[in-house]
Scaffold this active site. Structure first.
Site, PDB file in Angstrom:
ATOM      1  N   ASP A  16      -3.306  -3.177   7.557  1.00 55.80           N
ATOM      2  CA  ASP A  16      -3.930  -2.251   8.600  1.00 55.80           C
ATOM      3  C   ASP A  16      -4.357  -3.216   9.590  1.00 55.80           C
ATOM      4  OD1 ASP A  16      -4.891  -0.031   9.404  1.00 55.80           O
ATOM      5  OD2 ASP A  16      -6.889   0.031   8.455  1.00 55.80           O
ATOM      6  N   ASN A  64       1.585   9.157   8.021  1.00 54.05           N
ATOM      7  CA  ASN A  64       2.091   8.537   9.274  1.00 54.05           C
ATOM      8  C   ASN A  64       3.144   9.305  10.077  1.00 54.05           C
ATOM      9  OD1 ASN A  64       1.649   5.083   7.869  1.00 54.05           O
ATOM     10  ND2 ASN A  64       0.159   6.198   9.130  1.00 54.05           N
TER      11      ASN A  64
HETATM   12  C1  FPP Z   1      -1.027   0.032   9.958  1.00 53.68           C
HETATM   13  O1  FPP Z   1      -1.443  -0.603  11.152  1.00 53.68           O
HETATM   14  C2  FPP Z   1       0.318  -0.322  10.063  1.00 53.68           C
HETATM   15  C3  FPP Z   1       1.391   0.322   9.749  1.00 53.68           C
HETATM   16  C4  FPP Z   1       1.554   1.984   9.569  1.00 53.68           C
HETATM   17  C5  FPP Z   1       2.969   0.047   9.623  1.00 53.68           C
HETATM   18  C6  FPP Z   1       3.092  -1.116   9.049  1.00 53.68           C
HETATM   19  C7  FPP Z   1       4.453  -1.559   9.189  1.00 53.68           C
HETATM   20  C8  FPP Z   1       4.786  -2.913   9.360  1.00 53.68           C
HETATM   21  C9  FPP Z   1       3.921  -4.175   9.412  1.00 53.68           C
HETATM   22  C10 FPP Z   1       6.528  -3.086   9.255  1.00 53.68           C
HETATM   23  C11 FPP Z   1       7.055  -4.033   8.636  1.00 53.68           C
HETATM   24  C12 FPP Z   1       7.222  -3.713   7.293  1.00 53.68           C
HETATM   25  C13 FPP Z   1       8.238  -4.203   6.602  1.00 53.68           C
HETATM   26  C14 FPP Z   1       8.383  -3.930   5.089  1.00 53.68           C
HETATM   27  C15 FPP Z   1       9.430  -5.010   7.169  1.00 53.68           C
HETATM   28  P1  FPP Z   1      -2.164   0.697  12.295  1.00 53.68           P
HETATM   29  O2  FPP Z   1      -1.140   0.904  13.302  1.00 53.68           O
HETATM   30  O3  FPP Z   1      -2.789   1.539  11.523  1.00 53.68           O
HETATM   31  O4  FPP Z   1      -3.321  -0.359  13.032  1.00 53.68           O
HETATM   32  P2  FPP Z   1      -4.642   0.533  13.660  1.00 53.68           P
HETATM   33  O5  FPP Z   1      -5.281   0.800  12.334  1.00 53.68           O
HETATM   34  O6  FPP Z   1      -5.117  -0.786  14.448  1.00 53.68           O
HETATM   35  O7  FPP Z   1      -4.349   1.527  14.479  1.00 53.68           O
END
Ligand code: FPP
Length: 241
Positions: A16, A64
């Site tokens: 996150d 998502n």
């Molecule tokens: C949450 O941060 C993150 C995600 C929903 C996506 C995570 C995906 C990756 C790191 C891609 C790589 C994965 C692999 C297996 C190669 P957020 O966007 O919710 O952040 P925020 O809370 O600050 O908005």
């Protein structure tokens, strides 16, 4: 040699804070996801070094899909690019790659790339890297209930067992994680302290470690810190020691 019980067999990570990390640098949210992929690689290396046998990541939840189209497309492309970029390194390091989640929502191209990497790495045995993609805990429990119901229609004696309160219900074998040990440790970054519909059944006795750092900043040392925190916990599973 007996396995050191202070090293978790299965570590799972709720990644996150990518969006906040990018915004704090005046960048688009997707830049945070790109950096976040580097954290996955760093944690995988650390997990192999520590002797962890299963490393799983919550890469994309069912919820998502409601994000802006451009961000969803970026994340799916990042997944496909990571698959082609990491193929060699996963093979070299003996990593078995698996994707779990609602595959019906993934594009045919991505499904094809996932299936071929899963097939290629099937016999690797150093560690399992499990990517939860288009996954949510309630979706998993619902699909398990549907499959269980189907099984009961096909085998009425199973249905009779299900109604017997003295028979344990083997729900775990219908979940997408069947055969994978429940996570010993779930790490969540970015200071949020919740499960967000992740591994609701499987996480019943997981130790939870919440870290303030945002996911793109979570690297090798942070992974080892979380393992140290885990090893200091007293796991009782509801019993008295
Ligand atoms: C949450 O941060 C993150 C995600 C929903 C996506 C995570 C995906 C990756 C790191 C891609 C790589 C994965 C692999 C297996 C190669 P957020 O966007 O919710 O952040 P925020 O809370 O600050 O908005």
């Amino acid at each position: 040699m007996e396995k050191d019980s202070r090293i978790p067999v299965h570590v799972s990570m709720i990644m996150d804070g990518n969006g906040r990390w990018a915004r704090a640098r005046g960048q688009e949210r997707v830049f945070g996801h790109k950096k976040g992929a580097e954290s996955v690689r760093a944690c995988l290396e650390a997990a192999i070094e520590a002797g962890v046998k299963y490393l799983s990541v919550y890469a994309f939840s069912e919820e998502n899909w409601n994000r802006p189209r451009q961000e969803v497309d970026f994340l799916m492309k990042l997944m496909a690019d990571s698959i082609s970029d990491e193929m060699e390194s996963l093979m070299k390091n003996g990593v078995r790659f698996r994707v779990l989640g609602n595959r019906a929502r993934l594009s045919p191209d991505l499904l094809e790339a996932i299936s071929s990497l899963e097939a290629m790495t099937r016999d690797n045995g150093t560690i399992d890297l499990i990517v939860f993609l288009s996954y949510s805990g309630r979706w998993d429990i619902s699909q398990a209930a549907r499959r269980f119901a189907q099984h009961c229609i096909e085998c009425p004696e199973e249905a009779a067992k299900l109604l017997d309160e003295n028979e344990p219900v083997d729900m775990g074998s219908y979940l997408v994680t069947a055969g994978i040990p429940d996570p010993d440790l779930i790490i969540r970054t970015s200071g949020e302290k919740r499960l967000s519909n992740y591994l609701l059944w499987q996480g019943a006795y997981s130790e939870l470690v919440f870290v303030d750092k945002l996911w793109p900043d979570f690297r090798r040392d942070d992974f080892f810190d979380a393992l140290a925190e885990y090893s200091s916990r007293d796991r009782r599973y509801g019993k008295v020691k």
